[in-house]
Design a protein around this motif. Structure first.
Motif, PDB file in Angstrom:
ATOM      1  N   ARG A   1      -4.747  -3.923  -7.106  1.00  0.00           N
ATOM      2  CA  ARG A   1      -5.146  -2.832  -6.212  1.00  0.00           C
ATOM      3  C   ARG A   1      -6.645  -2.605  -6.237  1.00  0.00           C
ATOM      4  O   ARG A   1      -7.274  -2.336  -5.215  1.00  0.00           O
ATOM      5  CB  ARG A   1      -4.449  -1.528  -6.606  1.00  0.00           C
TER       6      ARG A   1
ATOM      7  N   ARG B   1      -5.016  -1.276   6.438  1.00  0.00           N
ATOM      8  CA  ARG B   1      -4.219  -0.967   5.247  1.00  0.00           C
ATOM      9  C   ARG B   1      -3.522   0.364   5.516  1.00  0.00           C
ATOM     10  O   ARG B   1      -4.192   1.370   5.740  1.00  0.00           O
ATOM     11  CB  ARG B   1      -5.137  -0.886   4.030  1.00  0.00           C
TER      12      ARG B   1
ATOM     13  N   HIS C   1       0.874  -1.171   0.000  1.00  0.00           N
ATOM     14  CA  HIS C   1       0.000   0.000   0.000  1.00  0.00           C
ATOM     15  C   HIS C   1       0.912   1.222   0.000  1.00  0.00           C
ATOM     16  O   HIS C   1       1.777   1.349   0.877  1.00  0.00           O
ATOM     17  CB  HIS C   1      -0.892  -0.008   1.236  1.00  0.00           C
TER      18      HIS C   1
END
Lengths: 530, 342
Positions: free
Chosen positions: A500, A466, A411
């Motif tokens: 993603r 995340r 990330h």
């Protein structure tokens, strides 16, 4: 090469024994009974013996780590092989992966921390003891371990299939690597090793290297502990870290490409894998400047001359390591000078690494055995006499190296949220419209049959935070993902964007929750996967 | 009543009535009764055990190793209870009572050493909602043991068939270190010791995580109070009373709130007076200053216990209620007790 969870996870990955190729080597296996430790065993003389030995293995072998990324598929080669992991990338579908059910979120500080947590966990201990034979609980392999891990293993009756942690730690020191390399005739980038207390001191000791410098600390992930210094201002950005070290490695900055090569130092010689390119610092993959984020393995990586030199250096280094007392699996980073073709030693990782996942899936690994089996063999009680020169010769042939690439996808935003959706582990397809779709479950990269398919290993899943630097997952596919200019291809970009896009998160509205999340995820000392 | 979760109880002036159900359970070997006890109390204990964060508690292997090193004879029972508790990691760590979260209590305890008939009596002062209220009669390791439990198998006070009677009181010091919660040390004493000298040896060597005063007596009329702590050697002396301080006062706030000195003085006078009978001592435990009504601050008396090592009789007492038990006569009962301001 900074080793975080995935990175550390990525070092021992193995192909299934389903696609057996004929065994190379001379004729029929010559099996000579020998007696070792009073037990009647067979002496191993060729690759067929090795395959049979591990196929029939009864003693439990464990790879204990955050995930099983590095040694995916080894169970296809080794009987009674089990992964013991903290993260279940497979949603419970993978029979040979044991993950304790009862877990609490923790801010691990290192891979060692994770492994020690696992080995002290009751479910893990019960599992290991349930498969033990008397006092012998089997063999344990790790990415990282420390003296405490060794103590626990002693108590649990596990034999650690690696040299002692203290020796590994000494080998891991970048300064030590330069010295071993120098002794073995494996050159490093022009450098000086010195204690630096100020910018002036840095300039004084490095006068011969010019004013464009690269400074590295002895330990740590090179993505985080490599400092590029061309001015006083650059120096002061990192002065604290540099001055805290008893000694740093100061190198001339060269126009180079990173590469990685894995090998295994055995009593019969050092087995050397193929030279791989490294993906470094791509902003679409990692927030860390200079951070490792993948590899490519293909027959034409660099020139034949460079490949030969790297192989020769690796063999020499492996032999030098054995003189130092280290044996088994290791990885070297070489810096290839793009201006003059020189090959320089960059770094030693005395372990399986993030590149092991590719080394152990290539054609040569399947026509013979994965490199990691040489490691297990070296640490077994079995007597063996293998013609390593012949194996190296075979493995260096371009036909032995099929093309594979992997991306470690982190990330990269500064945002923090809670994942509500994540792509499943398995085989994904890339459509003509560059959209990706889940195809089927698998645990092995080989299940991706062509360049429009990829094996994805999910690391972060629903319920995980995340945060910047969090490992989302690893994508392994056939073919290259960089072009000849070392830029990501359109296919690579499509895969990254596609993966993603499969993630979704819930923003953290409550500032208190967000603070907890941030502290949990990126707080001081928090351990990141890669 | 939400089981036995413990925490430092904030002083609250809550003028409400609290109820605690005391249960007596007889189960010779670890089985379904103990499991139901675990199932009932575990959610509250889990919350308590995690109150400082899971990472603050030692891992299972450390807990197991600590037991193996200091109280190896307990391992078999420990394993059996862990199995009954579902075999989980956290429950096993909790059940070891190794390095549990710190907690404090009140308590007064005294031995009335009359020739041929020693008596150990005590008041347990604690928040009622955090007390388990279980009296267990077991025979886990060959000896019958009757004890008021804490942390599901630990012992606040109890006695075994060999005539060893034990009771714990918080030591009134803030020191916290590496060691066990005292309830499991008391369990160990009752499972494997027959006499005060044997028990004293154990108390001198097994590490405790906090300061406790352990008062013991046995059928031969011997008695000691062991002042154990994580930061100093155990002090084991022939002292028949203990409240909530060790030698000199260190934690004044706790000492004042719990009136430890007043209670100690009262007990000393009582047991030193040849005229004190069992009845008089027990009456004293049922009235101030020994009997405390400070339920708002978690320092009210929850029960009085009395142990007669020679006859194997046990008595638990509340205002207007008495529960008499013995090794040869142990009825399973439930008893609701109300606590609150008068």
């Amino acid at each position: 090469m900074w080793e975080s969870l995935v990175h550390l996870i990525q070092r021992c990955f193995q192909p299934p024994g389903s696609t057996q190729v004929s065994v190379a080597g001379p004729g029929r296996a010559d099996i000579t009974p020998t007696v070792i430790d009073g037990a009647r065993t067979m002496k191993i003389n060729n690759i067929a013996d090795v395959r049979r030995h591990f196929r029939n293995n009864q003693e439990p072998v464990y790879f204990i780590s955050a995930t099983n990324f590095n040694l995916l598929g080894i169970g296809d080669w080794v009987g009674n092989f089990r992964h013991i992991n903290y993260i279940d990338c497979f949603d419970g579908q993978q029979r040979n992966v044991f993950v304790p059910k009862e877990k609490f979120p923790r801010d691990f500080e290192s891979i060692e921390d994770i492994n020690n947590y696992l080995l002290e966990h009751k479910e893990v201990i019960d599992f290991i003891q349930s498969r033990a034979s008397g006092e012998n609980a089997g063999v344990a392999a790790f990415l990282m371990f420390d003296e405490h891990t060794e103590e626990i293993c002693r108590q649990l009756g596990l034999r650690v299939a690696f040299p002692p942690a203290a020796l590994r730690s000494r080998m891991d020191n970048k300064i030590e690597t330069v010295r071993i390399g120098n002794k073995a005739g494996v050159p490093s980038v022009p450098n000086v090793l010195a204690k630096v207390g100020s910018y002036r001191e840095l300039l004084e000791v490095s006068r011969e290297l010019g004013d464009d410098l690269v400074v590295q600390t002895a330990y740590g992930d090179s993505g985080h502990t490599t400092f590029f210094i061309a001015s006083e201002e650059d120096y002061y950005k990192h002065a604290e870290e540099i001055e805290a070290e008893p000694e740093v490695k100061i190198m001339k900055r060269i126009n180079c490409r990173g590469s990685a090569i894995e090998a295994c130092a055995t009593r019969c010689g050092t087995v050397v894998g193929p030279l791989m390119t490294e993906l470094v610092g791509f902003k679409s993959l990692t927030p860390y400047k200079g951070g490792w984020c993948g590899n490519e393995m293909f027959a034409g990586a660099f020139s034949q001359e460079i490949r030969d030199k790297a192989r020769e250096y690796t063999f020499k280094f492996g032999e030098a390591l054995r003189e130092e007392g280290y044996r088994g699996y290791f990885e070297l980073d070489f810096l290839i000078d793009m201006d003059n073709g020189e090959v320089y030693l960059g770094e030693l990782n005395p372990r399986v690494t993030g590149a092991s996942s590719l080394t152990n899936v290539a054609a040569f690994a399947h026509s013979d055995i994965p490199l990691f089996l040489f490691h297990l063999l070296e640490f077994s009680d079995v007597d063996f006499d293998l013609d390593i020169e012949e194996i190296n010769e075979r493995w260096s042939h371009p036909d032995s190296v099929d093309s594979w690439s992997q991306l470690v996808i982190k990330h990269t935003d500064e945002s923090v949220d809670l994942l509500t959706r994540a792509p499943r582990t398995g085989v994904w397809t890339l459509g003509e419209d560059n959209r990706i779709a889940y195809d089927h479950y698998s645990y092995h990269p080989h299940a991706a049959e062509n360049e429009r398919e990829a094996f994805f290993l999910r690391i972060s899943g629903p319920g995980d935070f995340r945060y910047e630097g969090a490992d989302l997952g690893i994508l392994i596919t056939r073919g290259r993902l960089m072009d000849d200019d070392f830029q990501l291809t359109e296919r690579a970009k499509a895969w990254i964007e596609g993966i993603r896009g499969e993630y979704a998160g819930q923003p953290l509205q409550d500032p208190v929750v967000e603070e907890v999340a941030v502290n949990h995820a990126i707080g001081g000392g928090n351990f990141k996967i890669l | 009543m939400n089981g036995g979760a413990k925490r430092h109880h904030e002083a609250r002036r809550v003028e409400m009535e609290k109820v605690l159900v005391f249960r007596t359970l007889h189960e010779e070997t670890p089985g379904s009764k103990w499991r139901s006890l675990f199932d009932y109390h575990w959610p509250a204990y889990e919350a308590w055990y995690l109150s400082e964060g899971e990472r603050e508690r030692p891992g299972y292997l450390s807990c197991y190793n600590a037991l193996r090193q200091h109280m190896p004879e307990l391992l078999e029972t420990y394993r059996a209870l862990c199995e009954l508790a579902g075999g989980g990691d956290l429950a096993a760590r909790f059940l070891s009572l190794y390095q549990p979260p710190p907690y404090i209590t009140g308590c007064s305890q005294a031995v009335l050493a009359r020739p041929g008939a020693p008596l150990l009596a005590r008041n347990y002062d604690y928040p009622p909602e955090l007390c388990e209220g279980t009296v267990l009669y077991t025979r886990w390791n060959g000896r019958g043991v009757i004890a008021m439990t804490d942390c599901l198998w630990g012992v606040l006070d109890g006695m075994n068939e060999a005539g060893l009677a034990v009771s714990l009181a918080f030591g009134g010091r803030k020191a916290v270190g590496e060691g066990f919660g005292a309830p499991i040390i008391l369990r160990y004493l009752l499972e494997f010791c027959d006499s005060v000298p044997q028990a004293a040896e154990v108390l001198a060597r097994v590490p405790t995580h906090m300061a406790y005063n352990i008062t013991l007596t046995d059928a031969a009329g011997r008695y000691v109070t062991a002042m154990i702590a994580p930061d100093r050697r155990a002090s084991i002396r022939r002292v028949p009373v203990a409240t909530n301080h060790q030698k000199k006062i260190e934690w004044y706030a706790h000492a004042l709130a719990s009136e430890t000195l007043i209670r100690e003085r009262q007990l000393s006078i009582l047991v030193d007076d040849p005229a004190t009978t069992e009845a008089r001592l027990l009456e004293a435990f049922a009235a101030p200053p020994l009997f405390r009504r400070d339920y708002a601050r978690g320092l009210g008396t929850i029960y009085t216990a009395a142990y007669w090592p020679v006859t194997g009789r046990v008595s638990y007492r509340w205002p207007g209620e008495t529960l008499d038990l013995a090794f040869d006569h142990f009825a399973e009962k439930q008893l609701r007790v109300r606590y609150g301001p008068r």
